[in-house]
Design a protein around this motif. Sequence first.
Motif, mmCIF file in Angstrom:
data_model
loop_
_atom_site.group_PDB
_atom_site.id
_atom_site.type_symbol
_atom_site.label_atom_id
_atom_site.label_comp_id
_atom_site.label_asym_id
_atom_site.label_seq_id
_atom_site.Cartn_x
_atom_site.Cartn_y
_atom_site.Cartn_z
ATOM 1 N N ALA A 220 29.699 -4.155 -21.572
ATOM 2 C CA ALA A 220 30.466 -4.719 -22.688
ATOM 3 C C ALA A 220 31.230 -3.662 -23.484
ATOM 4 O O ALA A 220 32.411 -3.833 -23.798
ATOM 5 N N PHE A 221 30.576 -2.530 -23.803
ATOM 6 C CA PHE A 221 31.253 -1.516 -24.619
ATOM 7 C C PHE A 221 32.454 -0.930 -23.876
ATOM 8 O O PHE A 221 33.461 -0.550 -24.486
ATOM 9 N N GLN A 222 32.385 -0.857 -22.537
ATOM 10 C CA GLN A 222 33.511 -0.350 -21.756
ATOM 11 C C GLN A 222 34.709 -1.306 -21.839
ATOM 12 O O GLN A 222 35.857 -0.869 -21.931
ATOM 13 N N LEU A 223 34.402 -2.595 -21.812
ATOM 14 C CA LEU A 223 35.456 -3.605 -21.935
ATOM 15 C C LEU A 223 36.228 -3.406 -23.232
ATOM 16 O O LEU A 223 37.469 -3.362 -23.242
ATOM 17 N N PHE A 224 35.498 -3.276 -24.327
ATOM 18 C CA PHE A 224 36.161 -3.154 -25.626
ATOM 19 C C PHE A 224 36.826 -1.788 -25.811
ATOM 20 O O PHE A 224 37.824 -1.677 -26.527
ATOM 21 N N ASP A 225 36.307 -0.763 -25.135
ATOM 22 C CA ASP A 225 36.969 0.552 -25.168
ATOM 23 C C ASP A 225 38.341 0.475 -24.502
ATOM 24 O O ASP A 225 39.320 1.052 -24.989
ATOM 25 N N ILE A 226 38.412 -0.231 -23.375
ATOM 26 C CA ILE A 226 39.683 -0.380 -22.653
ATOM 27 C C ILE A 226 40.690 -1.150 -23.501
ATOM 28 O O ILE A 226 41.868 -0.780 -23.601
ATOM 29 N N ILE A 227 40.222 -2.228 -24.126
ATOM 30 C CA ILE A 227 41.098 -3.036 -24.971
ATOM 31 C C ILE A 227 41.582 -2.232 -26.169
ATOM 32 O O ILE A 227 42.770 -2.237 -26.507
ATOM 33 N N SER A 228 40.661 -1.514 -26.805
ATOM 34 C CA SER A 228 41.001 -0.689 -27.959
ATOM 35 C C SER A 228 41.979 0.407 -27.576
ATOM 36 O O SER A 228 42.945 0.694 -28.300
ATOM 37 N N ASP A 229 41.738 1.016 -26.425
ATOM 38 C CA ASP A 229 42.609 2.076 -25.932
ATOM 39 C C ASP A 229 44.032 1.555 -25.745
ATOM 40 O O ASP A 229 45.011 2.219 -26.099
ATOM 41 N N ASP A 259 25.621 -6.743 -20.028
ATOM 42 C CA ASP A 259 24.976 -6.341 -21.290
ATOM 43 C C ASP A 259 25.765 -6.735 -22.532
ATOM 44 O O ASP A 259 25.874 -5.948 -23.482
ATOM 45 N N LEU A 260 26.321 -7.931 -22.533
ATOM 46 C CA LEU A 260 27.012 -8.399 -23.732
ATOM 47 C C LEU A 260 25.992 -8.488 -24.870
ATOM 48 O O LEU A 260 24.912 -9.059 -24.705
ATOM 49 N N GLY A 261 26.356 -7.921 -26.008
ATOM 50 C CA GLY A 261 25.445 -7.906 -27.138
ATOM 51 C C GLY A 261 24.930 -6.525 -27.455
ATOM 52 O O GLY A 261 24.352 -6.286 -28.520
ATOM 53 N N THR A 262 25.144 -5.566 -26.529
ATOM 54 C CA THR A 262 24.697 -4.192 -26.770
ATOM 55 C C THR A 262 25.790 -3.361 -27.443
ATOM 56 O O THR A 262 25.537 -2.251 -27.894
ATOM 57 N N GLU A 263 27.027 -3.899 -27.474
ATOM 58 C CA GLU A 263 28.137 -3.184 -28.094
ATOM 59 C C GLU A 263 28.106 -3.344 -29.614
ATOM 60 O O GLU A 263 27.393 -4.203 -30.141
ATOM 61 N N LEU A 264 28.866 -2.523 -30.300
ATOM 62 C CA LEU A 264 29.010 -2.653 -31.742
ATOM 63 C C LEU A 264 29.881 -3.879 -32.001
ATOM 64 O O LEU A 264 31.055 -3.908 -31.639
ATOM 65 N N THR A 265 29.307 -4.889 -32.634
ATOM 66 C CA THR A 265 30.022 -6.150 -32.840
ATOM 67 C C THR A 265 30.714 -6.174 -34.194
ATOM 68 O O THR A 265 30.110 -5.867 -35.221
ATOM 69 N N ASN A 266 31.996 -6.539 -34.162
ATOM 70 C CA ASN A 266 32.764 -6.683 -35.399
ATOM 71 C C ASN A 266 33.873 -7.712 -35.162
ATOM 72 O O ASN A 266 33.950 -8.317 -34.076
ATOM 73 N N SER A 267 34.717 -7.912 -36.148
ATOM 74 C CA SER A 267 35.764 -8.930 -36.038
ATOM 75 C C SER A 267 36.722 -8.638 -34.884
ATOM 76 O O SER A 267 37.223 -9.548 -34.219
ATOM 77 N N PHE A 268 36.961 -7.337 -34.600
ATOM 78 C CA PHE A 268 37.853 -6.952 -33.504
ATOM 79 C C PHE A 268 37.265 -7.354 -32.155
ATOM 80 O O PHE A 268 37.929 -7.989 -31.330
ATOM 81 N N SER A 290 26.656 -11.323 -18.359
ATOM 82 C CA SER A 290 25.213 -11.084 -18.306
ATOM 83 C C SER A 290 24.767 -10.554 -19.666
ATOM 84 O O SER A 290 25.399 -9.648 -20.224
ATOM 85 N N THR A 291 23.676 -11.117 -20.206
ATOM 86 C CA THR A 291 23.234 -10.728 -21.543
ATOM 87 C C THR A 291 21.735 -10.944 -21.718
ATOM 88 O O THR A 291 21.136 -11.782 -21.032
ATOM 89 N N ILE A 301 26.090 -14.673 -33.145
ATOM 90 C CA ILE A 301 26.784 -13.380 -33.175
ATOM 91 C C ILE A 301 28.283 -13.532 -32.912
ATOM 92 O O ILE A 301 29.112 -12.920 -33.590
ATOM 93 N N TYR A 302 28.626 -14.365 -31.916
ATOM 94 C CA TYR A 302 30.018 -14.438 -31.480
ATOM 95 C C TYR A 302 30.749 -15.699 -31.951
ATOM 96 O O TYR A 302 31.855 -15.963 -31.478
ATOM 97 N N THR A 303 30.163 -16.449 -32.819
ATOM 98 C CA THR A 303 30.746 -17.659 -33.416
ATOM 99 C C THR A 303 30.753 -18.833 -32.432
ATOM 100 O O THR A 303 30.763 -18.647 -31.219
ATOM 101 N N ASP A 304 30.767 -20.025 -33.004
ATOM 102 C CA ASP A 304 30.778 -21.248 -32.200
ATOM 103 C C ASP A 304 32.048 -21.367 -31.371
ATOM 104 O O ASP A 304 32.053 -22.006 -30.317
ATOM 105 N N ARG A 305 33.122 -20.759 -31.865
ATOM 106 C CA ARG A 305 34.410 -20.837 -31.158
ATOM 107 C C ARG A 305 34.290 -20.244 -29.753
ATOM 108 O O ARG A 305 34.781 -20.820 -28.778
ATOM 109 N N ILE A 306 33.629 -19.108 -29.646
ATOM 110 C CA ILE A 306 33.432 -18.485 -28.336
ATOM 111 C C ILE A 306 32.392 -19.257 -27.535
ATOM 112 O O ILE A 306 32.591 -19.544 -26.345
ATOM 113 N N PHE A 307 31.286 -19.592 -28.194
ATOM 114 C CA PHE A 307 30.213 -20.228 -27.439
ATOM 115 C C PHE A 307 30.613 -21.612 -26.934
ATOM 116 O O PHE A 307 30.113 -22.057 -25.901
ATOM 117 N N SER A 308 31.512 -22.288 -27.624
ATOM 118 C CA SER A 308 31.969 -23.595 -27.151
ATOM 119 C C SER A 308 32.723 -23.456 -25.834
ATOM 120 O O SER A 308 32.636 -24.330 -24.966
#
Length: 350
Positions: A220-229, A259-268, A290-291, A301-308
């Motif tokens: 998960a953290f790699q995914l968000f690193d790529i997006i942030s980059d 490992d979704l959920g192991t990353e630093l979670t924030n609005s981004f 996988s989590t 953690i990820y809001t109902d919008r995502i979980f729906s």
Amino acid sequence: MNYDLNDILREYKLKQTRAIEEARQRREEIYKELPEVKEIDKKFKKLGLKISMAALDSKVDPNKVRLKISELNNKKIKLLKSKNYKLEDFEPKYECNICKDEGYTEDGERCTCLKNEIIKKLYLDSNLKNLLEKENFSTTKFDIFSEESDDPDRLSPRETIIEYFVIAYDFCNDAKKNDIPTSNKNLLLFGATGLGKTFLTNCIAKEFLDSGLSVIYLVAFQLFDIISDHRFTNDSRRIDITKEKYDSIFNCDLLIIDDLGTELTNSFTISELYNVINLRIINDKRTIISTNLNPKELSEIYTDRIFSRISAYYKQLYFFGDDLRWESNKHSKKSMEEQESSFLNDKNKK
């Protein structure tokens, strides 16, 4: 991992040249064995020229020429068949028939095969390749899963994992056919660590790769690193590579988010996760998440919008039981003890 597009295109040119040369050699081999076929091909060229001249010469009947070509073609097919050849043997056998190993389609767009090759260069670590050789459907050992169930109304861990492997195997076969409903194209694997989630994911990844489908495996953290980059890089030398990595997240045949959920979670991260999940659903691309989190925790953690979106478009597989890493160690230890006992017995006999 970076890549050089020119290097990839050089590999494509070599493949294309090799296919053309092999076709030329096959043609010469056929001509040597069937000289009459060579003569027919010479006549084809002359007849083709006649058809071109028909527009300028009224004495030439194009329909008669086409009939003659058809007769010669039938004769050629019979001759080839007599020696177990086919018309296709005259054509280059490209690895990709869409772009003919050019890498680009006729409209100038990158071919799917080139996109997949770029994804492999970007993401397919050699260590992962080695791991997939060890962890795949053919190396699965169901006997390390418990046969006992804590609940008489629930399947045992072994019965459950067998059921999940059937689902995973069907998931892979359906991907090759590409004709299943969107709701079955994604998987959510959840449960504690050491219960087989990663192993099952690796089995699926290998099947996809062996079928020529593109796979991106990211923690998960790699995914968000790529997006942030991609979002925030100002380095002109890296813009192309960051965009390529970012685009491939949405374009690959299978995206695995581990490992979704192991990353630093924030609005981004929450916003970008929704974007990834939603766009891949819209684009009809398969995703596995996988989590260790359960559905309730994911929702919080990820809001109902995502979980729906996950609830509607993902098949949920719950992993439970004893930590398999401990079970594997017990099996290994038992095997070593048996070997040691056998060695001592043989020694005492001597």
